[in-house]
Design a protein around this motif. Structure first.
Motif, PDB file in Angstrom:
ATOM      1  N   ASN A 211      32.583  -5.741   1.302  1.00 44.89           N
ATOM      2  CA  ASN A 211      31.968  -4.650   2.054  1.00 44.89           C
ATOM      3  C   ASN A 211      30.442  -4.743   2.001  1.00 44.89           C
ATOM      4  N   LEU A 212      29.800  -4.056   2.945  1.00 49.40           N
ATOM      5  CA  LEU A 212      28.352  -4.148   3.102  1.00 49.40           C
ATOM      6  C   LEU A 212      27.580  -3.570   1.933  1.00 49.40           C
ATOM      7  N   GLU A 213      28.047  -2.460   1.385  1.00 53.32           N
ATOM      8  CA  GLU A 213      27.330  -1.830   0.291  1.00 53.32           C
ATOM      9  C   GLU A 213      27.241  -2.763  -0.918  1.00 53.32           C
ATOM     10  N   ASP A 214      28.316  -3.493  -1.176  1.00 55.65           N
ATOM     11  CA  ASP A 214      28.284  -4.444  -2.286  1.00 55.65           C
ATOM     12  C   ASP A 214      27.317  -5.585  -2.004  1.00 55.65           C
ATOM     13  N   TRP A 215      27.280  -6.052  -0.752  1.00 55.23           N
ATOM     14  CA  TRP A 215      26.329  -7.108  -0.408  1.00 55.23           C
ATOM     15  C   TRP A 215      24.890  -6.620  -0.558  1.00 55.23           C
ATOM     16  N   LYS A 216      24.624  -5.379  -0.143  1.00 47.93           N
ATOM     17  CA  LYS A 216      23.281  -4.822  -0.342  1.00 47.93           C
ATOM     18  C   LYS A 216      22.908  -4.842  -1.815  1.00 47.93           C
ATOM     19  N   PHE A 233      18.292 -18.766   5.045  1.00 47.23           N
ATOM     20  CA  PHE A 233      19.353 -17.955   4.437  1.00 47.23           C
ATOM     21  C   PHE A 233      20.633 -18.284   5.192  1.00 47.23           C
ATOM     22  N   ILE A 234      21.645 -18.819   4.505  1.00 46.68           N
ATOM     23  CA  ILE A 234      22.887 -19.250   5.158  1.00 46.68           C
ATOM     24  C   ILE A 234      24.010 -18.317   4.745  1.00 46.68           C
ATOM     25  N   GLN A 235      24.715 -17.743   5.724  1.00 42.27           N
ATOM     26  CA  GLN A 235      25.769 -16.766   5.465  1.00 42.27           C
ATOM     27  C   GLN A 235      26.836 -16.863   6.543  1.00 42.27           C
ATOM     28  N   ASP A 236      27.967 -16.178   6.345  1.00 41.83           N
ATOM     29  CA  ASP A 236      28.914 -16.060   7.445  1.00 41.83           C
ATOM     30  C   ASP A 236      28.534 -14.830   8.273  1.00 41.83           C
ATOM     31  N   ASP A 237      29.263 -14.595   9.356  1.00 48.48           N
ATOM     32  CA  ASP A 237      28.912 -13.504  10.263  1.00 48.48           C
ATOM     33  C   ASP A 237      29.674 -12.235   9.892  1.00 48.48           C
ATOM     34  N   PHE A 238      29.642 -11.880   8.594  1.00 44.41           N
ATOM     35  CA  PHE A 238      30.291 -10.648   8.153  1.00 44.41           C
ATOM     36  C   PHE A 238      29.609  -9.453   8.813  1.00 44.41           C
ATOM     37  N   SER A 239      30.395  -8.553   9.359  1.00 40.74           N
ATOM     38  CA  SER A 239      29.874  -7.457  10.162  1.00 40.74           C
ATOM     39  C   SER A 239      28.795  -6.655   9.431  1.00 40.74           C
ATOM     40  N   GLY A 240      27.601  -6.595  10.019  1.00 40.47           N
ATOM     41  CA  GLY A 240      26.508  -5.804   9.472  1.00 40.47           C
ATOM     42  C   GLY A 240      25.614  -6.522   8.491  1.00 40.47           C
ATOM     43  N   LEU A 242      23.989  -9.483   8.861  1.00 40.27           N
ATOM     44  CA  LEU A 242      22.831 -10.153   9.465  1.00 40.27           C
ATOM     45  C   LEU A 242      21.562  -9.284   9.445  1.00 40.27           C
ATOM     46  N   PRO A 243      21.602  -8.031   9.909  1.00 39.83           N
ATOM     47  CA  PRO A 243      20.366  -7.225   9.862  1.00 39.83           C
ATOM     48  C   PRO A 243      19.878  -6.953   8.442  1.00 39.83           C
ATOM     49  N   ILE A 244      20.788  -6.885   7.482  1.00 43.98           N
ATOM     50  CA  ILE A 244      20.381  -6.680   6.084  1.00 43.98           C
ATOM     51  C   ILE A 244      19.633  -7.910   5.579  1.00 43.98           C
ATOM     52  N   SER A 245      20.163  -9.092   5.863  1.00 40.00           N
ATOM     53  CA  SER A 245      19.500 -10.340   5.457  1.00 40.00           C
ATOM     54  C   SER A 245      18.108 -10.432   6.071  1.00 40.00           C
ATOM     55  N   GLN A 246      18.009 -10.081   7.349  1.00 41.77           N
ATOM     56  CA  GLN A 246      16.719 -10.163   8.039  1.00 41.77           C
ATOM     57  C   GLN A 246      15.710  -9.170   7.485  1.00 41.77           C
ATOM     58  N   LEU A 248      15.659  -7.859   4.352  1.00 33.27           N
ATOM     59  CA  LEU A 248      15.294  -8.169   2.967  1.00 33.27           C
ATOM     60  C   LEU A 248      14.473  -9.461   2.869  1.00 33.27           C
ATOM     61  N   PHE A 249      14.715 -10.400   3.785  1.00 30.95           N
ATOM     62  CA  PHE A 249      13.995 -11.683   3.771  1.00 30.95           C
ATOM     63  C   PHE A 249      13.438 -11.929   5.180  1.00 30.95           C
ATOM     64  N   PRO A 250      12.410 -11.158   5.576  1.00 29.25           N
ATOM     65  CA  PRO A 250      11.944 -11.161   6.971  1.00 29.25           C
ATOM     66  C   PRO A 250      11.366 -12.486   7.442  1.00 29.25           C
ATOM     67  N   ASN A 251      10.896 -13.337   6.548  1.00 29.01           N
ATOM     68  CA  ASN A 251      10.301 -14.611   6.959  1.00 29.01           C
ATOM     69  C   ASN A 251      11.281 -15.783   6.882  1.00 29.01           C
ATOM     70  N   ALA A 252      12.534 -15.480   6.568  1.00 27.69           N
ATOM     71  CA  ALA A 252      13.544 -16.537   6.461  1.00 27.69           C
ATOM     72  C   ALA A 252      14.238 -16.761   7.798  1.00 27.69           C
ATOM     73  N   ASP A 253      14.588 -18.022   8.080  1.00 25.88           N
ATOM     74  CA  ASP A 253      15.553 -18.292   9.139  1.00 25.88           C
ATOM     75  C   ASP A 253      16.923 -17.886   8.616  1.00 25.88           C
ATOM     76  N   VAL A 254      17.710 -17.209   9.435  1.00 23.68           N
ATOM     77  CA  VAL A 254      19.072 -16.849   9.028  1.00 23.68           C
ATOM     78  C   VAL A 254      20.042 -17.693   9.839  1.00 23.68           C
ATOM     79  N   GLN A 255      20.803 -18.522   9.143  1.00 18.70           N
ATOM     80  CA  GLN A 255      21.788 -19.408   9.761  1.00 18.70           C
ATOM     81  C   GLN A 255      23.187 -18.844   9.535  1.00 18.70           C
ATOM     82  N   LEU A 256      23.940 -18.644  10.616  1.00 19.61           N
ATOM     83  CA  LEU A 256      25.331 -18.221  10.513  1.00 19.61           C
ATOM     84  C   LEU A 256      26.210 -19.465  10.384  1.00 19.61           C
ATOM     85  N   CYS A 257      27.139 -19.419   9.454  1.00 21.70           N
ATOM     86  CA  CYS A 257      27.934 -20.598   9.096  1.00 21.70           C
ATOM     87  C   CYS A 257      28.689 -21.162  10.295  1.00 21.70           C
ATOM     88  N   ALA A 258      28.475 -22.440  10.574  1.00 19.75           N
ATOM     89  CA  ALA A 258      29.130 -23.097  11.703  1.00 19.75           C
ATOM     90  C   ALA A 258      30.629 -23.257  11.484  1.00 19.75           C
TER      91      ALA A 258
END
Length: 408
Positions: A211-216, A233-240, A242-246, A248-258
Motif C-alpha cells: 500500500n501507498l502509506e507503507d511506501w511513503k 529512481f527505478i520502480q514498478d507502476d504501483f498505483s500512486g 509515481l507522484p510520491i517518488s517525484q 521526494l526526489f524531484p531531480n531524479a529521473d523516474v523509470q517505470l519497470c519495463a
C-alpha cells in the motif's frame, strides 16, 4: 500446506540427508551457486555472532577483521569469512576442528537443515548447540538472535547522501500466525552507490497487502537516514507511487519497470498483439538515443491505439518514465530499465520460502532468512562492482555531477 510445521529432523532423516549430500535441496530448485553462497554466509554469520558473544565476556580483546577460508560441506566447496581478534585467542566453534576442511556427517546435515527448513529461532539454537557452539543457553540465544539483528540495523543505519540509482519493489509472502497464515509485504530498496556497489538500504516486512502509506514511510525513512540525491529512481507502476517518488526526489529521473510493463501488455493485449508489442519494445530498447526511442515509442502506440485506446492512452502519459533509461550509457540501459536488481533478493527469498513449505513459520524466521538472502548477495556477487557498472562508472559520475551542480 504440504509441510507440517511441527515436523523436525529426526536422526534417521539427518542420516538420509547427509548420505544424499544436497540432492534434496537441489531438487527443490535451489541452484548450486546460490546454495554455496547461502551456506558460506550462514557459517560466516554464525562465526561473527560468536565473536560478539566472546567480546562481551573478554574486555581486553578487540575485533581484528576477517580472513577468508575454504571449507567443504559434503561435496560443495564453500568460501567463508572467519572473524578474528587482536589477541588471536578467539576461534569460532562453528568451524570444523583445526586442520580439517570439512564437517562431520551430522553437522553437515544440521547446516543444510538450518538453511533450508529451520522453523524458528528455537530450531536455530538447537542446531547451533548440536554443532558444538556452546552449551550455554544464553550464548545460544545471543548467537541465534545476532543472525536477525543485522537486518534491523540495515533498516536504521545512516546512508550516503548520493546514489546513482535507487531500485524499489515489493514482495508478497505469508507468515504463520498461530493456526492461520497471514499475508505480509516486504518493501525492498536497493541503492547503486557512486563507487559502483549495490547495497540493500531498506528491507521491511509489513502486514497486509502492498500500500501507498507503507511506501511513503519507507521512502521518507531513507531521507531521514541521510539520502538526498538520486540520479535515477527505478520502480514498478504501483498505483500512486509515481507522484510520491517525484515529490521526494524531484531531480531524479523516474523509470517505470519495463518487465512489469511487458507483463501488463500480456494481460491487456491479445496473444498475437502482445507478441508484436514485445518485438517493437525490444527495438526501442536497442535505440541508440532518446530521440529515436521516442519516435519508435510513438509508432508503437499508433499501431495499437485504435484497438486498446484506454491502455495506450495511459502508456503515452508515462512515456518519459518508460524511456528514462535511454538517457544513460548503453551498458547500463538494461539494468536501469527494470527492477531486476531487487528481484535478486526476492529470488533468494523465494527459494527459502519453497523449502520451508510455501510460507514462513514466524516473523523471526522470515527476518533470519531475509538477512541470509541479503548478505549472501552483498558478501558474494555484490561484494565488488559488476564489470558493466565499473566500465560505465566514470560517465555515470560525470552525469551525476552535472545534474546536481546544475540543480544547486
Amino acid at each position: 500446506m504440504a509441510t507440517d510445521p511441527k515436523k523436525s529432523l529426526t536422526p534417521a532423516s539427518i542420516s538420509e540427508l547427509a548420505k544424499s549430500d544436497v540432492d534434496r535441496l537441489l531438487q527443490t530448485g535451489l541452484a548450486d551457486f546460490s546454495l554455496r553462497e547461502l551456506l558460506g554466509l550462514l557459517i560466516s554469520s554464525t562465526g561473527a555472532a560468536e565473536r560478539n558473544v566472546y567480546l562481551e565476556k573478554t574486555s581486553n580483546d578487540t575485533p581484528n577483521g576477517f580472513y577468508d577460508r575454504s571449507l567443504q560441506v559434503g561435496t560443495i566447496p564453500v568460501e567463508v569469512r572467519v572473524p578474528r581478534t587482536r589477541s588471536g585467542e578467539f576461534r569460532p566453534a562453528s568451524l570444523p576442528s583445526p586442520y580439517r576442511r570439512g564437517y562431520s556427517e551430522e553437522v553437515q546435515s544440521l547446516l543444510l537443515g538450518l538453511l533450508g527448513s529451520s522453523r524458528s529461532i528455537h530450531a536455530a539454537k538447537d542446531a547451533l548447540q548440536k554443532m558444538g557452539l556452546s552449551s550455554s543457553e544464553q550464548d545460544l540465544e545471543r548467537v541465534a538472535t545476532g543472525l536477525i539483528e543485522e537486518l534491523e540495523l540495515r533498516n536504521s543505519r545512516p546512508l550516503d547522501p548520493d546514489l546513482l540509482a535507487l531500485f524499489v519493489d515489493g514482495k508478497y509472502v505469508e507468515l504463520r500466525d498461530g493456526d492461520k497464515l497471514r499475508s505480509a509485504c516486504i518493501y525492498l530498496a536497493v541503492g547503486l552507490g557512486r563507487d559502483g556497489r549495490k547495497r540493500v538500504l531498506s528491507c521491511i516486512a509489513k502486514p497486509g497487502r502492498e500500500n501507498l502509506e507503507d511506501w511513503k514511510s519507507v521512502l521518507r525513512g531513507l531521507i531521514e537516514r541521510g539520502l538526498r540525491r538520486v540520479m535515477i529512481f527505478i520502480q514498478d507502476d504501483f498505483s500512486g507511487l509515481l507522484p510520491i517518488s517525484q515529490s521526494l526526489f524531484p531531480n531524479a529521473d523516474v523509470q517505470l519497470c519495463a518487465v512489469h510493463r511487458q507483463r501488463n501488455a500480456n494481460t491487456h493485449l491479445s496473444d498475437t498483439d502482445a507478441t508484436e508489442f514485445q518485438q517493437r519494445w525490444r527495438a526501442i530498447k536497442s535505440s541508440w538515443d532518446v530521440e529515436v526511442g521516442n519516435r519508435q515509442f510513438e509508432e508503437l502506440c499508433d499501431r495499437f491505439v485504435k484497438t486498446y485506446p484506454t491502455w495506450i492512452g495511459e502508456l503515452r502519459k508515462k512515456r518519459q518514465h518508460y524511456l528514462a533509461f535511454l538517457k544513460y550509457p548503453e551498458y547500463m540501459r538494461k539494468s536501469f530499465s527494470t527492477t531486476n536488481v531487487v528481484e535478486a533478493v526476492n529470488g533468494q527469498l523465494e527459494i527459502m520460502r519453497r523449502n520451508s513449505g510455501g510460507y514462513f513459520h514466524s516473523e523471526d524466521t522470515l527476518k533470519f532468512k531475509l538477512g541470509l538472502a541479503i548478505s549472501s548477495l552483498e558478501d558474494g556477487r555484490w561484494r565488488t562492482g559488476a564489470r558493466t557498472i565499473m566500465s560505465a562508472l566514470p560517465q555515470l559520475n560525470a552525469m551525476f555531477q552535472s545534474r546536481f551542480e546544475a540543480a544547486a
